[in-house]
Design a protein around this motif. Structure first.
Motif, PDB file in Angstrom:
ATOM      1  N   GLU A 263      -1.900  26.865  71.610  1.00  0.00           N
ATOM      2  CA  GLU A 263      -1.618  26.124  70.382  1.00  0.00           C
ATOM      3  C   GLU A 263      -0.160  25.654  70.300  1.00  0.00           C
ATOM      4  O   GLU A 263       0.452  25.624  69.234  1.00  0.00           O
ATOM      5  CB  GLU A 263      -2.003  26.945  69.147  1.00  0.00           C
ATOM      6  N   VAL A 264       0.395  25.297  71.446  1.00  0.00           N
ATOM      7  CA  VAL A 264       1.730  24.710  71.505  1.00  0.00           C
ATOM      8  C   VAL A 264       1.536  23.201  71.693  1.00  0.00           C
ATOM      9  O   VAL A 264       0.949  22.775  72.688  1.00  0.00           O
ATOM     10  CB  VAL A 264       2.557  25.297  72.672  1.00  0.00           C
ATOM     11  N   PRO A 265       1.998  22.397  70.741  1.00  0.00           N
ATOM     12  CA  PRO A 265       1.782  20.948  70.836  1.00  0.00           C
ATOM     13  C   PRO A 265       2.318  20.354  72.142  1.00  0.00           C
ATOM     14  O   PRO A 265       3.349  20.786  72.665  1.00  0.00           O
ATOM     15  CB  PRO A 265       2.556  20.398  69.629  1.00  0.00           C
ATOM     16  N   VAL A 266       1.606  19.360  72.636  1.00  0.00           N
ATOM     17  CA  VAL A 266       2.003  18.669  73.868  1.00  0.00           C
ATOM     18  C   VAL A 266       3.431  18.150  73.750  1.00  0.00           C
ATOM     19  O   VAL A 266       4.228  18.294  74.682  1.00  0.00           O
ATOM     20  CB  VAL A 266       1.021  17.520  74.191  1.00  0.00           C
ATOM     21  N   ALA A 267       3.771  17.562  72.615  1.00  0.00           N
ATOM     22  CA  ALA A 267       5.115  16.987  72.447  1.00  0.00           C
ATOM     23  C   ALA A 267       6.205  18.052  72.562  1.00  0.00           C
ATOM     24  O   ALA A 267       7.281  17.787  73.106  1.00  0.00           O
ATOM     25  CB  ALA A 267       5.212  16.267  71.101  1.00  0.00           C
TER      26      ALA A 267
ATOM     27  N   THR B 274      -2.793  23.739  77.955  1.00  0.00           N
ATOM     28  CA  THR B 274      -1.888  24.709  77.336  1.00  0.00           C
ATOM     29  C   THR B 274      -1.959  24.628  75.817  1.00  0.00           C
ATOM     30  O   THR B 274      -1.953  25.655  75.137  1.00  0.00           O
ATOM     31  CB  THR B 274      -0.446  24.478  77.838  1.00  0.00           C
ATOM     32  N   GLU B 275      -2.058  23.427  75.288  1.00  0.00           N
ATOM     33  CA  GLU B 275      -2.177  23.262  73.839  1.00  0.00           C
ATOM     34  C   GLU B 275      -3.442  23.946  73.323  1.00  0.00           C
ATOM     35  O   GLU B 275      -3.407  24.636  72.295  1.00  0.00           O
ATOM     36  CB  GLU B 275      -2.190  21.778  73.477  1.00  0.00           C
ATOM     37  N   ARG B 276      -4.550  23.788  74.038  1.00  0.00           N
ATOM     38  CA  ARG B 276      -5.805  24.436  73.624  1.00  0.00           C
ATOM     39  C   ARG B 276      -5.704  25.957  73.711  1.00  0.00           C
ATOM     40  O   ARG B 276      -6.168  26.664  72.827  1.00  0.00           O
ATOM     41  CB  ARG B 276      -6.979  23.940  74.476  1.00  0.00           C
ATOM     42  N   ARG B 277      -5.078  26.457  74.769  1.00  0.00           N
ATOM     43  CA  ARG B 277      -5.006  27.910  74.973  1.00  0.00           C
ATOM     44  C   ARG B 277      -3.996  28.586  74.057  1.00  0.00           C
ATOM     45  O   ARG B 277      -4.274  29.630  73.472  1.00  0.00           O
ATOM     46  CB  ARG B 277      -4.657  28.213  76.431  1.00  0.00           C
TER      47      ARG B 277
END
Length: 192
Positions: free
Chosen positions: A51-55, A46-49
């Motif tokens: 750009e929402v940080p994992v944290a 999801t972060e790659r797609r």
């Protein structure tokens, strides 16, 4: 033969228990991703797609469901005993409402997607926060305001509906603090 049947049954129970049970340590991002590596894989995707940080994803999921895949809102009761149904249609890791989930599925051509699947739930969060950034200009790293818009809906956020809800402002501040804590922990275990 009976021993193999018991082993198969034990394996099935153990493999199913993960998504519907709370992880052991919700306050340690490194322990959480070690216990549930599939969660981290989904969040990185999801972060790659989006750009929402994992944290940020982790903090939202923590607040919404405590990482329980089949989480639901509490039941409402009349006179304390007559069940009236749930407080809302929110369900799953992301506590997505029926209508918003339907919008997501239509936008992503994902009619087979499920709110109790971590991959789909994190993708939903990414999709929603991305849309919020485009619609309202709230950066995906602005956890507090993104959470307020997530909780109230974009239209509610734009109207400022959260301003009169002191409890929600505190929750949003806590979600932002948790995202910072998770980010620091992920960096310390070389996962972020």
């Amino acid at each position: 033969m009976g021993r193999y049947l018991w082993l198969a049954l034990a394996f099935m129970v153990a493999s199913c228990g993960g998504k519907f049970s709370e992880p052991r340590n919700l306050d340690n991002a490194c322990a959480l991703i070690k216990e549930r590596p599939g969660y981290y894989t989904a969040m990185r995707r999801t972060e790659r797609r989006w750009e929402v940080p994992v944290a940020v994803q982790m903090a939202i999921i923590h607040q919404e469901s405590k990482f329980v895949g089949n989480a639901r809102t509490p039941q409402r009761f009349a006179l304390g005993i007559i069940p009236l149904g749930r407080q809302s249609s929110a369900y799953g890791y992301a506590q997505a409402l029926d209508g918003t989930w339907d919008e997501y599925r239509a936008a992503s051509f994902g009619f087979g997607k499920s709110r109790d699947d971590i991959d789909d739930a994190t993708d939903f969060i990414g999709w929603y926060l991305d849309g919020t950034e485009r619609a309202l200009g709230i950066a995906k790293t602005d956890t507090r305001n993104q959470y307020l818009a997530y909780h109230e809906g974009r239209a509610g956020y734009a109207r400022g509906s959260y301003r009169s809800k002191g409890w929600l402002l505190q929750v949003a501040t806590n979600v932002a603090a948790r995202a910072q804590m998770y980010q620091a922990q992920l960096a310390s275990c070389n996962a972020g």
